[in-house]
Design an enzyme around this catalytic site. Structure first.
Site, PDB file in Angstrom:
ATOM      1  N   ARG A 157       2.707  -6.876  12.337  1.00 12.18           N
ATOM      2  CA  ARG A 157       3.567  -6.698  12.742  1.00 12.18           C
ATOM      3  C   ARG A 157       3.926  -8.606  14.278  1.00 12.18           C
ATOM      4  O   ARG A 157       4.975  -8.960  14.175  1.00 12.18           O
ATOM      5  CB  ARG A 157       3.585  -5.524  14.010  1.00 12.18           C
ATOM      6  CG  ARG A 157       3.279  -4.303  13.859  1.00 12.18           C
ATOM      7  CD  ARG A 157       4.576  -3.979  13.271  1.00 12.18           C
ATOM      8  NE  ARG A 157       5.924  -3.976  14.119  1.00 12.18           N
ATOM      9  CZ  ARG A 157       6.889  -2.763  14.447  1.00 12.18           C
ATOM     10  NH1 ARG A 157       7.311  -2.280  12.799  1.00 12.18           N
ATOM     11  NH2 ARG A 157       7.757  -3.016  14.860  1.00 12.18           N
ATOM     12  N   ARG A 169      10.110 -13.354  10.598  1.00 14.67           N
ATOM     13  CA  ARG A 169      11.911 -13.322  10.656  1.00 14.67           C
ATOM     14  C   ARG A 169      12.963 -14.452  11.701  1.00 14.67           C
ATOM     15  O   ARG A 169      13.868 -14.391  11.129  1.00 14.67           O
ATOM     16  CB  ARG A 169      11.549 -11.715  10.917  1.00 14.67           C
ATOM     17  CG  ARG A 169      11.478 -10.833  10.895  1.00 14.67           C
ATOM     18  CD  ARG A 169      11.565  -9.208  11.807  1.00 14.67           C
ATOM     19  NE  ARG A 169      11.324  -8.113  10.982  1.00 14.67           N
ATOM     20  CZ  ARG A 169      11.401  -6.526  11.118  1.00 14.67           C
ATOM     21  NH1 ARG A 169      10.570  -6.566  12.254  1.00 14.67           N
ATOM     22  NH2 ARG A 169      11.485  -5.752  10.681  1.00 14.67           N
ATOM     23  N   LYS A 192      11.475  -7.845   1.846  1.00  9.39           N
ATOM     24  CA  LYS A 192      12.759  -6.527   2.268  1.00  9.39           C
ATOM     25  C   LYS A 192      13.831  -7.664   0.490  1.00  9.39           C
ATOM     26  O   LYS A 192      13.456  -8.783   0.783  1.00  9.39           O
ATOM     27  CB  LYS A 192      13.278  -6.576   3.157  1.00  9.39           C
ATOM     28  CG  LYS A 192      12.085  -5.424   3.692  1.00  9.39           C
ATOM     29  CD  LYS A 192      12.636  -6.144   5.838  1.00  9.39           C
ATOM     30  CE  LYS A 192      13.432  -4.154   5.662  1.00  9.39           C
ATOM     31  NZ  LYS A 192      13.812  -4.229   7.006  1.00  9.39           N
ATOM     32  N   TYR A 202      12.984   5.480   5.857  1.00 12.52           N
ATOM     33  CA  TYR A 202      13.072   5.303   6.386  1.00 12.52           C
ATOM     34  C   TYR A 202      13.831   6.882   7.517  1.00 12.52           C
ATOM     35  O   TYR A 202      14.861   6.938   8.263  1.00 12.52           O
ATOM     36  CB  TYR A 202      14.535   4.926   6.825  1.00 12.52           C
ATOM     37  CG  TYR A 202      14.761   3.285   6.343  1.00 12.52           C
ATOM     38  CD1 TYR A 202      13.564   2.144   7.609  1.00 12.52           C
ATOM     39  CD2 TYR A 202      14.329   2.472   5.356  1.00 12.52           C
ATOM     40  CE1 TYR A 202      13.006   0.967   6.980  1.00 12.52           C
ATOM     41  CE2 TYR A 202      14.227   0.411   5.946  1.00 12.52           C
ATOM     42  CZ  TYR A 202      13.685  -0.296   6.446  1.00 12.52           C
ATOM     43  OH  TYR A 202      13.281  -0.720   6.222  1.00 12.52           O
ATOM     44  N   THR A 236      12.193  -7.535  15.788  1.00 14.70           N
ATOM     45  CA  THR A 236      13.287  -6.673  14.425  1.00 14.70           C
ATOM     46  C   THR A 236      14.326  -7.767  14.539  1.00 14.70           C
ATOM     47  O   THR A 236      14.872  -8.352  13.039  1.00 14.70           O
ATOM     48  CB  THR A 236      13.803  -5.161  15.138  1.00 14.70           C
ATOM     49  OG1 THR A 236      12.599  -4.746  15.144  1.00 14.70           O
ATOM     50  CG2 THR A 236      14.218  -4.930  14.357  1.00 14.70           C
ATOM     51  N   HIS A 269       8.962  -5.999   6.263  1.00 12.57           N
ATOM     52  CA  HIS A 269       8.584  -4.157   6.506  1.00 12.57           C
ATOM     53  C   HIS A 269       6.930  -4.487   7.044  1.00 12.57           C
ATOM     54  O   HIS A 269       6.373  -5.061   6.252  1.00 12.57           O
ATOM     55  CB  HIS A 269       9.414  -3.924   6.462  1.00 12.57           C
ATOM     56  CG  HIS A 269       8.516  -1.804   6.589  1.00 12.57           C
ATOM     57  ND1 HIS A 269       9.551  -2.011   7.966  1.00 12.57           N
ATOM     58  CD2 HIS A 269       7.396  -1.626   6.364  1.00 12.57           C
ATOM     59  CE1 HIS A 269       8.633  -0.392   7.934  1.00 12.57           C
ATOM     60  NE2 HIS A 269       7.384  -0.152   7.163  1.00 12.57           N
ATOM     61  N   ASN A 319      16.473  -8.219   7.419  1.00 14.01           N
ATOM     62  CA  ASN A 319      15.478  -9.512   8.545  1.00 14.01           C
ATOM     63  C   ASN A 319      13.945  -9.997   7.558  1.00 14.01           C
ATOM     64  O   ASN A 319      12.972  -9.319   8.198  1.00 14.01           O
ATOM     65  CB  ASN A 319      15.151  -8.329   9.872  1.00 14.01           C
ATOM     66  CG  ASN A 319      14.855  -7.111   9.603  1.00 14.01           C
ATOM     67  OD1 ASN A 319      13.936  -6.918   8.268  1.00 14.01           O
ATOM     68  ND2 ASN A 319      14.114  -6.069  11.274  1.00 14.01           N
ATOM     69  N   GLU A 345       4.818   6.058   5.404  1.00 14.01           N
ATOM     70  CA  GLU A 345       5.073   4.891   3.891  1.00 14.01           C
ATOM     71  C   GLU A 345       4.492   4.706   2.697  1.00 14.01           C
ATOM     72  O   GLU A 345       4.907   4.897   1.812  1.00 14.01           O
ATOM     73  CB  GLU A 345       5.491   3.568   5.103  1.00 14.01           C
ATOM     74  CG  GLU A 345       6.606   3.690   6.078  1.00 14.01           C
ATOM     75  CD  GLU A 345       6.412   2.739   7.564  1.00 14.01           C
ATOM     76  OE1 GLU A 345       7.219   2.466   8.359  1.00 14.01           O
ATOM     77  OE2 GLU A 345       6.017   1.488   7.399  1.00 14.01           O
ATOM     78  N   PHE A 374      22.724   2.340  12.260  1.00 17.08           N
ATOM     79  CA  PHE A 374      23.260   1.692  11.292  1.00 17.08           C
ATOM     80  C   PHE A 374      22.271   2.459  10.071  1.00 17.08           C
ATOM     81  O   PHE A 374      21.699   1.359   9.079  1.00 17.08           O
ATOM     82  CB  PHE A 374      22.000   0.122  11.545  1.00 17.08           C
ATOM     83  CG  PHE A 374      21.040   0.609  12.693  1.00 17.08           C
ATOM     84  CD1 PHE A 374      19.232   1.198  11.418  1.00 17.08           C
ATOM     85  CD2 PHE A 374      19.940   1.156  13.604  1.00 17.08           C
ATOM     86  CE1 PHE A 374      18.690   1.404  11.899  1.00 17.08           C
ATOM     87  CE2 PHE A 374      19.117   0.930  13.889  1.00 17.08           C
ATOM     88  CZ  PHE A 374      18.000   1.232  12.978  1.00 17.08           C
TER      89      PHE A 374
END
Ligand code: IDP
Ligand code: MG
Length: 134
Positions: free
Chosen positions: A85, A102, A9, A49, A91, A115, A112, A126, A57
């Site tokens: 993950r 993260r 990110k 998203y 998160t 993704h 963070n 995605e 947010f």
């Protein structure tokens, strides 16, 4: 064989962490099927998203993800979604297990660093948003 959409990110790209993060994925044995630096526009960000559209947010998240380039990848392998993950961690970097990306690289619950898709349905959505239907 399972695919996931993984992304470095904007906060992590800006801090020069692309090579380090890609190296982890190679070392873990994932096949990198696609890899591209992109600057998300608003439309792509909102499509990516979409499930968060009603979250408080959302506006801030769209600002952040469009604020600079991302490095997006399609990773393939066994149990790729779950394994990625796990490597990323929770998160919120403050809640993420030690040694996770993260925890190591995240600046805040929003910024963070990385993704990864959370399910096969999310991954398909995605990958289509980022790389197009192919
Ligand atoms: P995930 O990335 O771990 O799957 P999601 O709940 O799907 O987490 O949220 C998507 C992204 O939205 C997060 O990675 C983070 O950048 C941002 N985000 C999630 N929750 C918050 C929050 O409470 N405040 C600000 N940003 C958030
Ligand atoms: Mg998610």
């Amino acid at each position: 064989m399972e695919k996931t959409l993984f992304m470095v990110k904007p906060d992590a790209v800006a801090r020069g962490l692309v090579g380090e993060i890609v190296a982890v994925m190679e070392r873990e044995g994932f096949e990198i099927e696609r890899l591209e630096m992109q600057r998300f526009g608003r439309a792509r960000a909102e499509a990516f998203y979409d499930v968060h559209r009603d979250k408080p947010f959302f506006a801030s998240l769209i600002e952040y993800i469009t604020s600079g380039p991302v490095v997006a990848m399609v990773l393939a392998g066994d149990s790729t979604i779950t394994r990625v993950r796990e490597l990323m961690g929770a998160t919120d970097p403050a809640q993420a297990a030690s040694g996770t990306m993260r925890r190591k690289y995240g600046e805040s619950v929003e910024r963070n660093a990385v993704h990864g898709s959370d399910s096969p349905i999310s991954a398909a959505h995605e990958i289509a948003v980022v790389f197009g239907a192919s």
